[in-house]
Scaffold this active site. Structure first.
Site, PDB file in Angstrom:
ATOM      1  N   ILE A 246      -4.784 -11.081   6.119  1.00  0.00           N
ATOM      2  CA  ILE A 246      -4.536 -10.951   7.632  1.00  0.00           C
ATOM      3  C   ILE A 246      -5.754 -11.543   8.238  1.00  0.00           C
ATOM      4  CG2 ILE A 246      -3.022  -9.082   7.528  1.00  0.00           C
ATOM      5  CD1 ILE A 246      -5.227  -7.227   8.299  1.00  0.00           C
TER       6      ILE A 246
ATOM      7  N   SER B 178      -2.795   3.565  13.137  1.00  0.00           N
ATOM      8  CA  SER B 178      -4.254   4.029  13.250  1.00  0.00           C
ATOM      9  C   SER B 178      -4.677   5.243  12.678  1.00  0.00           C
ATOM     10  CB  SER B 178      -4.659   4.059  14.946  1.00  0.00           C
ATOM     11  OG  SER B 178      -5.828   4.118  15.074  1.00  0.00           O
TER      12      SER B 178
ATOM     13  N   LYS C 114      -9.533   9.369  12.665  1.00  0.00           N
ATOM     14  CA  LYS C 114     -10.893   9.044  12.837  1.00  0.00           C
ATOM     15  C   LYS C 114     -11.285   8.004  14.055  1.00  0.00           C
ATOM     16  CE  LYS C 114     -11.105   9.931   7.762  1.00  0.00           C
ATOM     17  NZ  LYS C 114     -10.136  10.563   7.911  1.00  0.00           N
TER      18      LYS C 114
ATOM     19  N   VAL D 275      -7.851  12.523  -0.829  1.00  0.00           N
ATOM     20  CA  VAL D 275      -8.784  13.646  -1.803  1.00  0.00           C
ATOM     21  C   VAL D 275      -8.031  14.226  -2.937  1.00  0.00           C
ATOM     22  CG1 VAL D 275      -8.186  15.404  -0.133  1.00  0.00           C
ATOM     23  CG2 VAL D 275     -10.511  15.766  -1.328  1.00  0.00           C
TER      24      VAL D 275
ATOM     25  N   GLY E  14       0.788  -1.204  -0.068  1.00  0.00           N
ATOM     26  CA  GLY E  14       0.110  -0.054   0.021  1.00  0.00           C
ATOM     27  C   GLY E  14       0.852   1.359   0.135  1.00  0.00           C
TER      28      GLY E  14
END
Length: 607
Positions: free
Chosen positions: A336, A400, A403, A448, A285
């Site tokens: 995972i 983490s 959010k 975004v 990623g």
């Protein structure tokens, strides 16, 4: 020209210079006919031999003449001075006489001619060996080390399409001076005037140490001249060899957002990573792959790249393998969500450190698929964490999100519950479990900015959910560095590390900046407000009130307190979540994620 041929040519030229210097000195001072004995011949031979010896020692034959500088002149001074001293010693020892005046003149001529040839070649190359027509007249912002590097590179490269004609700099001691024959024409506030006076066609920002606020101010001034500025690479990239000075690039909106980067405790990180076996989940990623790049700088002995997508894992594997040939790289294509698979992989490699970057992070998609969010973000995290515990991993770092604070979305709730899982496991395990929170990552998948760029390329409109929507932003490399630093800072485990990300940014302001960066005016590309999506918050937070520690554990890094976990509620939810309807599951997730230390929720209330 091949090095051996070049070496022969340079040595021949230097030999002629040395011989010319001694004979000219003797001719000017003495009756030459009386000196044609062994003294002058031996002195000349000694000078030639010792010159080449000291020239080799001081690397005079390795320097590129087109880049001759004061450092080159200093090395010439040392080599020539030592050469003359050896010749003087030979005269005294073997002839019991010292022609000091002749050697002094020889020394001066020697320096003048050797140095002169170097700088004459540079002068000839700079002024006669590169095309002058068609080069864009360039203003360099910053007349310090960065600006000088850029000017020197542009002047010395025949391939350069830019010609520096002026600097601007706020240092009052540099005003009205010339640096590399380029005038300092004013201060940064004079950009528009200098552009008009010098008919500037291109602007390069060359102040690598400037803060983002200063860059924003300079960029706004440049845009008023209708010239889109470019920026030199960061000094870090230049030092590491990743980029060259000539690789000037456009200023990106990412350069203007976020906050100034945190300096890392490289010694502490090295103790954690160097020579260790490191495993990264989600290694293909945007965050995981950059995390791998940053980790490799600290020389782990082995890197295990674990991910679900074979193409992305193969891509980062090939990149790292070709760059860091001394590190062993292994790949594991695995999900995972498979508990036994995670156990097998951990037992196979027994890593010292695990960085858990694999997760579902798209807020609207997770609102529609809460079961999958639980399965991947919570149960997947538990699988990896329990496998790390079983095999004695030293440190486990979970990535983490902001959010997770007072969550209003499924994604945020599952990330908070995942934090609870690792914090609880930390109480019973010898492994140190920590979590790292940060805001939106510029340029990551699903962020975004790529969406806005595609909308601008399509002619608009740019869609923004709400005019007051704000978010914290940081770059992918900075986010990755924070994760690595957190692993090194982990003491007893259970901590939640949070970066001080500065002021949040309005999404609509980000959209306007991108439109302007793309060369459009406010009326060319419209902005359309679409309304807030399910699960979205108007403002993001980084720590809940009960988690906040007032002091920073490291410059710009805060640490959150460990909070209690309602284990019964958690186990119930993870056991039965597949049987709970979508809306009911959303409610249960948010209820559990919002649990406070003083709050006790019975199993019946949970049901």
């Amino acid at each position: 020209m091949r090095y051996s041929v070049r070496m022969l040519v340079v040595m021949s030229i230097d030999s002629l210079i040395v011989l010319s210097a001694i004979f000219i000195g003797a001719y000017l001072l003495y009756d030459v006919s009386g000196l044609w004995d062994n003294l002058l011949v031996v002195t000349a031979i000694v000078l030639v031999i010792t010159h080449h010896i000291f020239a080799y020692i001081f690397k005079l034959y390795k320097g590129a003449w087109q880049y001759a500088s004061t450092n080159e002149l200093l090395r010439i001074f040392y080599a020539v001075t030592l050469t003359i001293l050896v010749a003087a010693a030979v005269q005294l020892l073997f002839f019991d006489v010292l022609y000091a005046r002749a050697l002094t003149v020889t020394w001066m001529l020697h320096i003048l001619l050797i140095g002169g040839t170097r700088f004459a070649w540079r002068l000839f190359r700079d002024h006669y060996m590169r095309p002058k027509k068609g080069l864009k007249r360039t203003l360099i912002i910053g007349a310090g080390a960065g600006g000088t590097l850029v000017a020197r590179q542009l002047k010395g490269s025949p391939e350069a399409e830019l010609r520096p004609v002026a600097y601007v700099d706020d240092d009052p001691t540099k005003q009205h001076l010339e640096i590399l024959n380029v005038p300092v024409a004013g201060e940064i506030g004079d950009i528009q005037h200098v552009v008009e006076k010098y008919r500037i066609e291109h602007i390069v920002i060359a102040i690598p140490s400037m803060k983002r606020e200063e860059l924003q101010h300079i960029h706004e001034q440049c845009m008023e001249t209708n010239i889109k500025p470019q920026i030199m690479p960061m000094l870090e990239d230049l030092i590491n060899g990743k980029l060259e000075v000539s690789q000037i690039r456009d200023v990106q909106v990412e350069d203007l957002l976020g906050r100034d980067p945190v300096e890392l405790d490289t010694e502490g990180i090295a103790d954690t990573i160097t020579g260790k076996v490191v495993l990264v989940t989600g290694a293909g990623g945007s965050i995981g792959s950059e995390l791998c790049r940053q980790l490799c700088k600290f020389d782990p002995s082995e890197m295990i790249l674990l991910g679900h997508g074979e193409n992305s894992i193969y891509s980062i594997f090939m990149e790292l393998k070709n760059t860091y040939t001394h590190i062993t790289f292994d790949t594991e294509i695995a999900d995972i969500q498979g508990k036994e698979r995670m156990q097998d992989i951990m037992k196979k490699y027994r890593p010292d450190v695990v960085y858990h970057a694999a997760a579902h992070k798209h807020v609207p998609l997770m609102e529609k698929n809460p079961q999958e969010a639980v399965q991947n973000n919570v149960i997947g995290t538990r699988n990896v964490a329990e496998a790390a515990d079983t095999t004695g991993v030293n440190t486990f770092v979970m990535i983490s999100s902001d959010k997770a604070v007072n969550p209003t979305s499924v994604m945020g709730a599952t990330k908070r519950i995942a934090e609870m899982v690792v914090q609880h496991l930390n109480r019973t395990s010898a492994t140190r479990f920590v979590a790292v929170r940060f805001g939106n990552v510029l340029g990551s998948r699903g962020s975004v900015i790529p969406l806005f760029k595609r909308q601008i390329e399509g002619g608009g409109p740019v869609t923004v959910t709400h005019p007051e929507m704000t978010r914290y932003f940081m770059t992918i490399p900075e986010a990755s560095r924070l994760v690595i630093q957190a692993g090194a800072l982990a003491a007893d485990g259970g901590e939640i590390f949070v970066l001080d990300m500065g002021e949040p940014v309005k999404i609509v302001d980000l959209a306007r900046n991108l439109i302007r960066f793309s060369g459009f005016g406010e009326g060319d590309i419209g902005i359309e407000y679409t309304g807030m999506r399910p699960g979205e918050k108007m403002y993001e937070e980084l720590l809940k009130d009960e988690e906040i520690e007032r002091e920073q554990v490291y410059p710009k890094i805060h640490i959150g307190r460990t909070v209690n976990v309602n284990l019964n509620y958690l186990n119930y939810l993870l056991k039965d979540f597949h049987s709970i309807p979508v809306e009911g599951l959303k409610h249960e997730l948010l209820n559990l994620a919002s649990f406070k230390p003083e709050q006790e929720i019975s199993l019946s209330e949970a049901r």
